[in-house]
Design a protein around this motif. Structure first.
Motif, PDB file in Angstrom:
ATOM      1  N   LEU A 146      37.209  36.296  28.568  1.00 31.61           N
ATOM      2  CA  LEU A 146      37.874  34.991  28.528  1.00 31.61           C
ATOM      3  C   LEU A 146      39.071  35.059  29.466  1.00 31.61           C
ATOM      4  N   VAL A 147      39.298  33.984  30.204  1.00 30.73           N
ATOM      5  CA  VAL A 147      40.461  33.972  31.093  1.00 30.73           C
ATOM      6  C   VAL A 147      41.718  33.728  30.266  1.00 30.73           C
ATOM      7  N   ASN A 148      42.701  34.601  30.433  1.00 28.54           N
ATOM      8  CA  ASN A 148      44.004  34.398  29.796  1.00 28.54           C
ATOM      9  C   ASN A 148      44.885  33.546  30.697  1.00 28.54           C
ATOM     10  N   GLU A 149      45.144  34.043  31.905  1.00 35.51           N
ATOM     11  CA  GLU A 149      45.859  33.193  32.854  1.00 35.51           C
ATOM     12  C   GLU A 149      45.590  33.597  34.284  1.00 35.51           C
ATOM     13  N   LEU A 150      45.986  32.699  35.194  1.00 32.28           N
ATOM     14  CA  LEU A 150      45.808  32.913  36.623  1.00 32.28           C
ATOM     15  C   LEU A 150      47.161  33.180  37.266  1.00 32.28           C
ATOM     16  N   ALA A 151      47.176  33.988  38.311  1.00 33.44           N
ATOM     17  CA  ALA A 151      48.376  34.118  39.145  1.00 33.44           C
ATOM     18  C   ALA A 151      47.939  33.894  40.588  1.00 33.44           C
ATOM     19  N   PRO A 152      48.437  32.811  41.196  1.00 30.11           N
ATOM     20  CA  PRO A 152      47.981  32.461  42.548  1.00 30.11           C
ATOM     21  C   PRO A 152      48.731  33.260  43.607  1.00 30.11           C
ATOM     22  N   ARG A 153      48.593  34.587  43.540  1.00 36.56           N
ATOM     23  CA  ARG A 153      49.409  35.476  44.377  1.00 36.56           C
ATOM     24  C   ARG A 153      48.998  36.918  44.138  1.00 36.56           C
ATOM     25  N   VAL A 154      49.610  37.820  44.944  1.00 46.93           N
ATOM     26  CA  VAL A 154      49.488  39.245  44.659  1.00 46.93           C
ATOM     27  C   VAL A 154      50.089  39.491  43.280  1.00 46.93           C
ATOM     28  N   HIS A 155      49.612  40.546  42.605  1.00 48.78           N
ATOM     29  CA  HIS A 155      49.910  40.670  41.173  1.00 48.78           C
ATOM     30  C   HIS A 155      50.254  42.108  40.796  1.00 48.78           C
ATOM     31  N   ASN A 156      51.152  42.228  39.833  1.00 52.95           N
ATOM     32  CA  ASN A 156      51.601  43.531  39.351  1.00 52.95           C
ATOM     33  C   ASN A 156      50.432  44.455  38.983  1.00 52.95           C
ATOM     34  N   SER A 157      49.366  43.886  38.412  1.00 50.09           N
ATOM     35  CA  SER A 157      48.241  44.739  38.018  1.00 50.09           C
ATOM     36  C   SER A 157      47.388  45.164  39.214  1.00 50.09           C
TER      37      SER A 157
END
Lengths: 379, 379
Positions: B256-267
């Motif tokens: 399930l999608v929790n959230e989106l980040a429209p960018r490079v990401h910490n993970s």
């Protein structure tokens, strides 16, 4: 922490890029204007050279031809690494040969010439196939002459007659029939710990490095051990701190030192993508007293220099494991503009990738590439 | 080429470091002062924001909470990637849920609340275990509340009574008993080419990411395919260009999608040392129209966030394959100060290295590390 690098070219730039993640701010000295500049933008920073020296935790060099008065000023701070004597060894072939002989490190049979008349003795002792090198300010094939036949000696003397050999002696070397050119790059820490990268095989063209492959193919354990022994003898003999590069000739099962570079080195650029820790990272770690990083390779790598050439498609980036490293310089003659690193899982795959790369690049600027690709495909 | 990044934190810094080798000059916008700054030194550059926008080949963001008037100005240039609609989706949970539902991408059962009275209906529909999130300006666990028992509903309403839910609605989600948190990070090029990195497993503590391991352990082909399908649906649905991060909950064999980040990401920071091409490199390649780089991992990697903590020994650098990435910020509360990347040849070795790392770090700042090390040692 702050590190001040004498020289503001691509090596200082790559040290800067390695420094940021380590929390090390790298500044560069434009040795012509004696100003402190940003290693990437080359914009002057708002500080004097003396202020930068005082603020730095360590001073180092990106090339050995730093004007001596600057090196002396740097050495006075007590923070110059490697030391001034070592840097001067890299800048002066007479000192270099003297060091190699003192440390009993195998190198090319040679003589120092301060008078053209001594050349006759060189021919008598070393033979008629000679490489004559200015002892200072020669790099990338500049300041070098060749004798292949004793009958050409008088003409050569005439050609060299304008040189002041008392000020800048010549080093005359026997021209060796070596099998190939290798280099060993390693790091020595302040506490004396040494780590070395695998040997690289280097292909030159007209005096400039064109392609490095690391680890070099067909390296026996004995050869590796010999190279590591040479590195250790030199690094310990000079009480060296930082990255040291040693260029080698392989003649059968014997290694001879060609020359030293007391700094990060073009034949170690493959470590940026091909080793666990890059030479730039490790140089900074060493001069800042941080633990050295692992020098193990991630797989076979190649480094291809982009020399005097900007006109090629960026499509090469679509080759898996292919990285461009651009230096941001204006193109001029045979200037090194950047390099291309290629990593692979096997030499064959590396060969395939280099073959693909060769097809996207103008052959005249990359004369060694296609042949080296073919060789690796057959390893 | 020039890329202008809105936001001047560590993500802009890492884009800058990735840009230099590609010949891309990355500049950052301090969105508070609306000035253009150097992404590393944060020093103002000698240009106005409008001049920087005009000079840039591409505009992008390092975080989704860029003031809307700045995003609108950026979008007018026609060079903003990803597009403004997409960035606003990342900044607004109502838009995000709407997008997920429109594209039929599985996500947590939820309701949008614009009046506290609607919370009763949420309990009736979604159950009494709820996570209530402010739809905007919430990150790293801020602006979130939990309901675990219907009897606490009135107290919660009282706590939320000062919020203006017409301006900033709440998104109320069913609290899921998920197995673990994963993320998929990928890139879509201007021409629609998509590449994804292997799934990362993410360990959070008090709303902040502490440890990522990539590739995540125990991932079936079906799960990989499901994640890639979700990524593709979202990236294509938004006509996305650049790196997109999708946070996922794994519930059994379902994502399930929790959230989106429209960018490079910490993970995705593990890609700096653990993948052939980093997410920063690939984001720049995408927005500049260059070929995308290989997203294959070099081996198992871990990324450990350094949060609100500077007092630890740099001896961790002696662990083979251990790299520190420092952001150069002043320590403050639970601020992300840097991260530590560790690469290994196997999960067991990764576990051993993390165990060694845990011993050099203060446990209170790294509460997830020792346990994760143990888990990996047993994989």
């Amino acid at each position: 922490m702050q590190v001040l690098v004498y020289g503001a070219g691509q090596l200082a730039q790559m040290m800067y890029l390695a420094g940021v993640p380590l929390g090390i701010d790298v500044q560069a000295v434009d040795v012509g204007s004696e100003t402190v500049v940003h290693p990437v933008s080359k914009q002057p920073l708002d500080m004097s050279l003396m202020q930068a020296i005082e603020a730095a935790d360590a001073l180092t060099v990106e090339f050995e031809h730093v004007p001596e008065h600057l090196l002396e000023e740097a050495a006075k701070s007590g923070k110059l690494m490697p030391g001034i004597e070592t840097i001067l060894v890299g800048a002066d072939r007479v000192r270099e040969k003297h060091l190699l002989d003192t440390l009993k490190v195998a190198n090319c049979p040679h003589q120092v010439v301060t008078d053209l008349a001594q050349l006759d003795d060189c021919v008598a002792t070393l033979g008629e196939r000679l490489i004559i090198k200015a002892s200072r300010d020669g790099y990338d094939g500049y300041g070098q002459w060749r004798l292949t036949d004793a009958s050409a000696l008088e003409a050569l003397k005439a050609q060299l007659s304008s040189l002041d050999l008392t000020a800048v002696p010549l080093v005359v070397e026997q021209m060796l029939d070596f099998d190939r050119e290798l280099s060993i790059i390693g790091i020595r820490s302040k506490s004396g710990e040494i780590k070395v990268y695998p040997l690289a095989e280097n292909l030159h063209h007209q005096g400039q490095l064109h392609v490095s492959v690391a680890p070099a193919t067909d390296i026996s354990d004995e050869l590796t051990e010999q190279a590591q022994q040479i590195f250790t003898t030199l690094a310990e003999g000079m009480d060296y701190v930082g990255v040291l590069a040693v260029e080698l000739f392989q003649c059968g099962d014997k290694l001879l030192v060609n020359e030293l570079a007391p700094r990060v080195h073009n034949s170690g650029h493959w470590t940026l993508t091909g080793a666990i820790t890059s030479q730039f990272d490790n140089h900074l770690r060493a001069v800042c007293g941080l633990p050295l990083g692992d020098t193990v390779e991630l797989g076979p790598s190649a480094m291809v220099n982009v020399i005097g050439c900007t006109g090629f498609s960026r499509d090469l980036l679509s080759i898996p494991g292919c990285h461009l490293h651009w230096y941001g310089k204006t193109v001029r003659g045979k200037r090194k503009m950047g390099h291309i690193n290629v990593t692979a899982d096997s030499y064959q795959e590396l060969g395939n990738k280099l073959a693909e790369l060769a097809q996207t690049l103008p052959e005249e600027a990359f004369p060694k590439l296609a042949k080296e690709a073919k060789r690796l495909q057959r390893v």
